[in-house]
Design a protein around this motif. Structure first.
Motif, PDB file in Angstrom:
ATOM      1  N   PHE A  49       2.217   8.050   3.885  1.00 17.73           N
ATOM      2  CA  PHE A  49       2.740   8.822   2.772  1.00 17.73           C
ATOM      3  C   PHE A  49       1.601   9.420   1.957  1.00 17.73           C
ATOM      4  N   PRO A  50       1.466  10.738   1.950  1.00 20.94           N
ATOM      5  CA  PRO A  50       0.561  11.362   0.985  1.00 20.94           C
ATOM      6  C   PRO A  50       1.328  11.518  -0.326  1.00 20.94           C
ATOM      7  N   VAL A  51       0.836  10.912  -1.383  1.00 23.94           N
ATOM      8  CA  VAL A  51       1.524  10.956  -2.676  1.00 23.94           C
ATOM      9  C   VAL A  51       0.568  11.407  -3.772  1.00 23.94           C
ATOM     10  N   ARG A  52       1.159  11.787  -4.899  1.00 32.80           N
ATOM     11  CA  ARG A  52       0.379  12.252  -6.051  1.00 32.80           C
ATOM     12  C   ARG A  52       0.976  11.638  -7.308  1.00 32.80           C
ATOM     13  N   GLY A  53       0.120  11.006  -8.121  1.00 31.91           N
ATOM     14  CA  GLY A  53       0.581  10.407  -9.359  1.00 31.91           C
ATOM     15  C   GLY A  53      -0.519   9.609 -10.028  1.00 31.91           C
ATOM     16  N   SER A  54      -0.165   8.906 -11.074  1.00 29.67           N
ATOM     17  CA  SER A  54      -1.141   8.089 -11.799  1.00 29.67           C
ATOM     18  C   SER A  54      -1.347   6.752 -11.075  1.00 29.67           C
ATOM     19  N   TYR A  55      -2.430   6.071 -11.433  1.00 36.17           N
ATOM     20  CA  TYR A  55      -2.693   4.769 -10.817  1.00 36.17           C
ATOM     21  C   TYR A  55      -1.548   3.779 -11.066  1.00 36.17           C
ATOM     22  N   PRO A  56      -1.027   3.659 -12.306  1.00 38.05           N
ATOM     23  CA  PRO A  56       0.109   2.741 -12.511  1.00 38.05           C
ATOM     24  C   PRO A  56       1.330   3.099 -11.652  1.00 38.05           C
ATOM     25  N   GLN A  57       1.585   4.387 -11.452  1.00 35.41           N
ATOM     26  CA  GLN A  57       2.704   4.793 -10.588  1.00 35.41           C
ATOM     27  C   GLN A  57       2.451   4.367  -9.147  1.00 35.41           C
ATOM     28  N   LEU A  58       1.227   4.536  -8.672  1.00 32.11           N
ATOM     29  CA  LEU A  58       0.880   4.104  -7.304  1.00 32.11           C
ATOM     30  C   LEU A  58       1.065   2.605  -7.146  1.00 32.11           C
ATOM     31  N   ARG A  59       0.599   1.835  -8.132  1.00 25.79           N
ATOM     32  CA  ARG A  59       0.760   0.383  -8.069  1.00 25.79           C
ATOM     33  C   ARG A  59       2.228  -0.020  -8.043  1.00 25.79           C
ATOM     34  N   ARG A  60       3.060   0.654  -8.868  1.00 34.07           N
ATOM     35  CA  ARG A  60       4.496   0.348  -8.877  1.00 34.07           C
ATOM     36  C   ARG A  60       5.106   0.597  -7.497  1.00 34.07           C
ATOM     37  N   PHE A  61       4.733   1.715  -6.886  1.00 35.28           N
ATOM     38  CA  PHE A  61       5.276   2.049  -5.565  1.00 35.28           C
ATOM     39  C   PHE A  61       4.826   1.030  -4.515  1.00 35.28           C
ATOM     40  N   ILE A  62       3.542   0.714  -4.494  1.00 37.72           N
ATOM     41  CA  ILE A  62       3.024  -0.254  -3.514  1.00 37.72           C
ATOM     42  C   ILE A  62       3.651  -1.626  -3.746  1.00 37.72           C
ATOM     43  N   ASP A  63       3.626  -2.109  -4.986  1.00 33.44           N
ATOM     44  CA  ASP A  63       4.199  -3.427  -5.294  1.00 33.44           C
ATOM     45  C   ASP A  63       5.690  -3.477  -4.988  1.00 33.44           C
ATOM     46  N   GLY A  64       6.414  -2.408  -5.324  1.00 34.03           N
ATOM     47  CA  GLY A  64       7.846  -2.357  -5.048  1.00 34.03           C
ATOM     48  C   GLY A  64       8.151  -2.369  -3.565  1.00 34.03           C
ATOM     49  N   THR A  65       7.353  -1.653  -2.790  1.00 31.07           N
ATOM     50  CA  THR A  65       7.545  -1.618  -1.337  1.00 31.07           C
ATOM     51  C   THR A  65       7.262  -2.979  -0.721  1.00 31.07           C
ATOM     52  N   LEU A  66       6.153  -3.595  -1.116  1.00 28.68           N
ATOM     53  CA  LEU A  66       5.802  -4.917  -0.572  1.00 28.68           C
ATOM     54  C   LEU A  66       6.832  -5.976  -0.968  1.00 28.68           C
ATOM     55  N   GLY A  67       7.401  -5.858  -2.150  1.00 25.34           N
ATOM     56  CA  GLY A  67       8.411  -6.819  -2.596  1.00 25.34           C
ATOM     57  C   GLY A  67       9.768  -6.615  -1.958  1.00 25.34           C
ATOM     58  N   ALA A  68      10.104  -5.365  -1.643  1.00 23.77           N
ATOM     59  CA  ALA A  68      11.432  -5.053  -1.101  1.00 23.77           C
ATOM     60  C   ALA A  68      11.543  -5.302   0.398  1.00 23.77           C
ATOM     61  N   ALA A  79       3.299  -4.374   5.457  1.00 23.33           N
ATOM     62  CA  ALA A  79       1.927  -4.631   5.020  1.00 23.33           C
ATOM     63  C   ALA A  79       1.280  -3.303   4.661  1.00 23.33           C
ATOM     64  N   LEU A  80       0.463  -3.315   3.642  1.00 23.06           N
ATOM     65  CA  LEU A  80      -0.313  -2.129   3.297  1.00 23.06           C
ATOM     66  C   LEU A  80      -1.482  -2.086   4.272  1.00 23.06           C
ATOM     67  N   GLU A  81      -1.499  -1.074   5.113  1.00 24.59           N
ATOM     68  CA  GLU A  81      -2.492  -0.980   6.187  1.00 24.59           C
ATOM     69  C   GLU A  81      -3.699  -0.132   5.776  1.00 24.59           C
ATOM     70  N   GLY A  82      -3.490   0.805   4.870  1.00 24.38           N
ATOM     71  CA  GLY A  82      -4.599   1.648   4.443  1.00 24.38           C
ATOM     72  C   GLY A  82      -4.283   2.341   3.136  1.00 24.38           C
ATOM     73  N   LEU A  83      -5.336   2.648   2.392  1.00 28.36           N
ATOM     74  CA  LEU A  83      -5.183   3.292   1.092  1.00 28.36           C
ATOM     75  C   LEU A  83      -6.412   4.158   0.843  1.00 28.36           C
ATOM     76  N   ARG A  84      -6.184   5.422   0.535  1.00 30.33           N
ATOM     77  CA  ARG A  84      -7.263   6.338   0.162  1.00 30.33           C
ATOM     78  C   ARG A  84      -6.883   6.977  -1.153  1.00 30.33           C
ATOM     79  N   LEU A  85      -7.777   6.904  -2.136  1.00 27.41           N
ATOM     80  CA  LEU A  85      -7.537   7.487  -3.455  1.00 27.41           C
ATOM     81  C   LEU A  85      -8.581   8.563  -3.715  1.00 27.41           C
ATOM     82  N   GLU A  86      -8.133   9.648  -4.356  1.00 28.71           N
ATOM     83  CA  GLU A  86      -9.052  10.727  -4.697  1.00 28.71           C
ATOM     84  C   GLU A  86      -8.567  11.396  -5.975  1.00 28.71           C
ATOM     85  N   ARG A  87      -9.499  11.779  -6.823  1.00 26.89           N
ATOM     86  CA  ARG A  87      -9.142  12.549  -8.009  1.00 26.89           C
ATOM     87  C   ARG A  87     -10.155  13.681  -8.169  1.00 26.89           C
TER      88      ARG A  87
END
Length: 84
Positions: free
Chosen positions: A30-49, A54-62
């Motif tokens: 998933f290529p996504v765009r948003g703030s760091y807290p939004q990214l954390r909510r999405f990752i945490d929500g996905t892992l919890g649901a 498993a989170l296999e990879g993460l690339r951040l750029e600003r």
């Protein structure tokens, strides 16, 4: 992604069937765009649901140090039992 407030334009899905044994894998990108807290909510929500994900990879750029919006590439893997 929408629940976390992220902009998600597209996603890629790949299924890898079991070669031996009964375990198969889905890979989701998933290529996504948003703030760091939004990214954390999405990752945490996905892992919890989804317990098998498993989170296999993460690339951040600003664009600059002062920019609050991040462009991120998230890669998840889901392990499932194969019906074979």
């Amino acid at each position: 992604a929408a629940e976390a407030g992220l902009e998600l334009v597209s996603g890629r899905y790949e299924f890898t069937p079991a070669k031996s044994g009964r375990i198969a894998r889905y890979r989701l990108a998933f290529p996504v765009r948003g703030s760091y807290p939004q990214l954390r909510r999405f990752i945490d929500g996905t892992l919890g649901a989804v317990p098998a994900v498993a989170l296999e990879g993460l690339r951040l750029e600003r664009a600059s140090v002062a920019e609050e919006v991040l462009d991120a590439d998230l890669r998840f893997a889901i392990v499932v039992r194969s019906g074979t």
